[in-house]
Write a protein that holds these residues in place. Structure first.
Motif, PDB file in Angstrom:
ATOM      1  N   ASN A   1      15.248   8.417 -11.422  1.00 10.76           N
ATOM      2  CA  ASN A   1      14.869   7.056 -11.035  1.00 10.76           C
ATOM      3  C   ASN A   1      13.816   7.097  -9.927  1.00 10.76           C
ATOM      4  O   ASN A   1      14.148   7.378  -8.784  1.00 10.76           O
ATOM      5  N   PRO A   2      12.555   6.801 -10.223  1.00 20.03           N
ATOM      6  CA  PRO A   2      11.529   6.820  -9.185  1.00 20.03           C
ATOM      7  C   PRO A   2      11.473   5.522  -8.377  1.00 20.03           C
ATOM      8  O   PRO A   2      10.701   5.416  -7.432  1.00 20.03           O
ATOM      9  N   TYR A   3      12.281   4.519  -8.743  1.00 20.43           N
ATOM     10  CA  TYR A   3      12.268   3.229  -8.055  1.00 20.43           C
ATOM     11  C   TYR A   3      13.431   3.128  -7.072  1.00 20.43           C
ATOM     12  O   TYR A   3      14.062   4.107  -6.756  1.00 20.43           O
ATOM     13  N   ASP A   4      13.704   1.920  -6.590  1.00 18.47           N
ATOM     14  CA  ASP A   4      14.728   1.691  -5.569  1.00 18.47           C
ATOM     15  C   ASP A   4      14.409   2.555  -4.354  1.00 18.47           C
ATOM     16  O   ASP A   4      15.197   3.386  -3.918  1.00 18.47           O
ATOM     17  N   ASN A   5      13.218   2.323  -3.807  1.00 16.35           N
ATOM     18  CA  ASN A   5      12.637   3.179  -2.768  1.00 16.35           C
ATOM     19  C   ASN A   5      13.026   2.798  -1.346  1.00 16.35           C
ATOM     20  O   ASN A   5      13.169   1.635  -1.028  1.00 16.35           O
ATOM     21  N   VAL A   6      13.147   3.818  -0.511  1.00 15.58           N
ATOM     22  CA  VAL A   6      13.247   3.641   0.936  1.00 15.58           C
ATOM     23  C   VAL A   6      11.958   4.234   1.513  1.00 15.58           C
ATOM     24  O   VAL A   6      11.704   5.425   1.365  1.00 15.58           O
ATOM     25  N   PHE A   7      11.167   3.357   2.138  1.00 15.70           N
ATOM     26  CA  PHE A   7       9.870   3.756   2.689  1.00 15.70           C
ATOM     27  C   PHE A   7       9.891   3.976   4.190  1.00 15.70           C
ATOM     28  O   PHE A   7       9.021   4.656   4.726  1.00 15.70           O
ATOM     29  N   ASP A   8      10.855   3.357   4.893  1.00 12.46           N
ATOM     30  CA  ASP A   8      10.796   3.374   6.353  1.00 12.46           C
ATOM     31  C   ASP A   8      12.148   3.628   7.002  1.00 12.46           C
ATOM     32  O   ASP A   8      13.192   3.231   6.472  1.00 12.46           O
TER      33      ASP A   8
ATOM     34  N   SER B   1       0.825  -1.212   0.000  1.00  8.75           N
ATOM     35  CA  SER B   1       0.000   0.000   0.000  1.00  8.75           C
ATOM     36  C   SER B   1       0.861   1.265   0.000  1.00  8.75           C
ATOM     37  O   SER B   1       0.464   2.280  -0.569  1.00  8.75           O
ATOM     38  N   LYS B   2       2.050   1.225   0.637  1.00  5.33           N
ATOM     39  CA  LYS B   2       2.941   2.384   0.613  1.00  5.33           C
ATOM     40  C   LYS B   2       3.404   2.662  -0.813  1.00  5.33           C
ATOM     41  O   LYS B   2       3.457   3.808  -1.244  1.00  5.33           O
TER      42      LYS B   2
ATOM     43  N   TYR C   1       2.586   5.896  -3.110  1.00  2.74           N
ATOM     44  CA  TYR C   1       3.721   6.620  -3.696  1.00  2.74           C
ATOM     45  C   TYR C   1       3.514   6.799  -5.205  1.00  2.74           C
ATOM     46  O   TYR C   1       3.700   7.896  -5.739  1.00  2.74           O
ATOM     47  N   LEU C   2       3.132   5.744  -5.902  1.00  2.00           N
ATOM     48  CA  LEU C   2       2.902   5.851  -7.354  1.00  2.00           C
ATOM     49  C   LEU C   2       1.757   6.815  -7.669  1.00  2.00           C
ATOM     50  O   LEU C   2       1.833   7.568  -8.631  1.00  2.00           O
ATOM     51  N   ARG C   3       0.735   6.805  -6.836  1.00  2.00           N
ATOM     52  CA  ARG C   3      -0.389   7.727  -7.047  1.00  2.00           C
ATOM     53  C   ARG C   3       0.065   9.184  -6.890  1.00  2.00           C
ATOM     54  O   ARG C   3      -0.381  10.066  -7.607  1.00  2.00           O
ATOM     55  N   ASP C   4       1.000   9.432  -5.939  1.00  2.00           N
ATOM     56  CA  ASP C   4       1.482  10.790  -5.681  1.00  2.00           C
ATOM     57  C   ASP C   4       2.652  11.197  -6.574  1.00  2.00           C
ATOM     58  O   ASP C   4       3.045  12.367  -6.579  1.00  2.00           O
ATOM     59  N   LEU C   5       3.209  10.261  -7.325  1.00  2.00           N
ATOM     60  CA  LEU C   5       4.418  10.519  -8.110  1.00  2.00           C
ATOM     61  C   LEU C   5       4.304  11.705  -9.071  1.00  2.00           C
ATOM     62  O   LEU C   5       5.224  12.530  -9.125  1.00  2.00           O
ATOM     63  N   PRO C   6       3.219  11.882  -9.803  1.00  2.00           N
ATOM     64  CA  PRO C   6       3.154  13.051 -10.699  1.00  2.00           C
ATOM     65  C   PRO C   6       3.323  14.387  -9.970  1.00  2.00           C
ATOM     66  O   PRO C   6       4.046  15.262 -10.426  1.00  2.00           O
TER      67      PRO C   6
ATOM     68  N   THR D   1       8.320  11.966   5.646  1.00  2.00           N
ATOM     69  CA  THR D   1       7.652  13.067   4.960  1.00  2.00           C
ATOM     70  C   THR D   1       7.957  13.062   3.461  1.00  2.00           C
ATOM     71  O   THR D   1       7.273  13.726   2.697  1.00  2.00           O
ATOM     72  N   GLN D   2       9.002  12.326   3.060  1.00  2.00           N
ATOM     73  CA  GLN D   2       9.335  12.157   1.638  1.00  2.00           C
ATOM     74  C   GLN D   2       9.943  10.773   1.454  1.00  2.00           C
ATOM     75  O   GLN D   2      10.999  10.493   2.007  1.00  2.00           O
ATOM     76  N   ILE D   3       9.269   9.936   0.701  1.00  2.00           N
ATOM     77  CA  ILE D   3       9.796   8.611   0.381  1.00  2.00           C
ATOM     78  C   ILE D   3      11.010   8.793  -0.517  1.00  2.00           C
ATOM     79  O   ILE D   3      11.016   9.639  -1.403  1.00  2.00           O
ATOM     80  N   GLY D   4      12.033   7.993  -0.285  1.00  2.00           N
ATOM     81  CA  GLY D   4      13.251   8.094  -1.084  1.00  2.00           C
ATOM     82  C   GLY D   4      13.216   7.225  -2.321  1.00  2.00           C
ATOM     83  O   GLY D   4      12.489   6.233  -2.382  1.00  2.00           O
ATOM     84  N   SER D   5      14.022   7.604  -3.311  1.00  2.00           N
ATOM     85  CA  SER D   5      14.171   6.784  -4.510  1.00  2.00           C
ATOM     86  C   SER D   5      15.615   6.855  -4.985  1.00  2.00           C
ATOM     87  O   SER D   5      16.362   7.755  -4.602  1.00  2.00           O
TER      88      SER D   5
END
Length: 130
Positions: A30-37, A2-3, A7-12, A86-90
């Motif tokens: 690169n919007p992938y290779d994410n750090v969520f937590d 769900s995270k 994130y994909l929904r908010d990406l634009p 407050t900001q997911i990393g990529s």
């Protein structure tokens, strides 16, 4: 899951506010290779206000840009009790280093916060324009 979906929904909107300097940076983003937590390893002590959480910049391919992880700490009773992203990393290929500012009170113990492993590796060959 769900995270990542959120994130994909908010990406634009995230990308529209990213400070791209030229078209190459857009292509090499690169919007992938994410750090969520981020996780509290030691809550520390002696905090009278939320400390600064500093996270290492994206450490992926040198030509690939990404979002830097940003977070805020929650303090209760002098201890860090929660970390809010407050900001997911990529564009992270390994866990970024996390530094927490020192406690406000003398004799307090500095908290330790660690990153989760990066997720959502697209595993695509790099498409870069130099």
């Amino acid at each position: 899951f769900s995270k990542f979906k959120r994130y994909l929904r908010d990406l634009p909107s995230l990308i529209s506010s990213y400070p791209f300097k030229n078209p190459k940076e857009v292509i090499n983003f690169n919007p992938y290779d994410n750090v969520f937590d981020l996780y509290i390893d030691n809550p520390g002590s002696g905090y009278t206000s939320p400390p600064t959480i500093e996270v290492e910049a994206p450490n992926g391919h040198p030509l690939k840009k990404g979002f830097k992880v940003e977070a805020e700490a929650v303090v209760e009773g002098g201890l860090i009790t929660a970390i809010n992203i407050t900001q997911i990393g990529s564009s992270y290929i390994s866990k970024p280093k996390v530094t927490v500012s020192t406690p406000d009170e003398e004799g307090g113990e500095q908290a330790v916060v660690v990153s989760a492993l990066p997720e959502n590796n697209a595993d695509l060959p790099p498409l870069t324009i130099e």
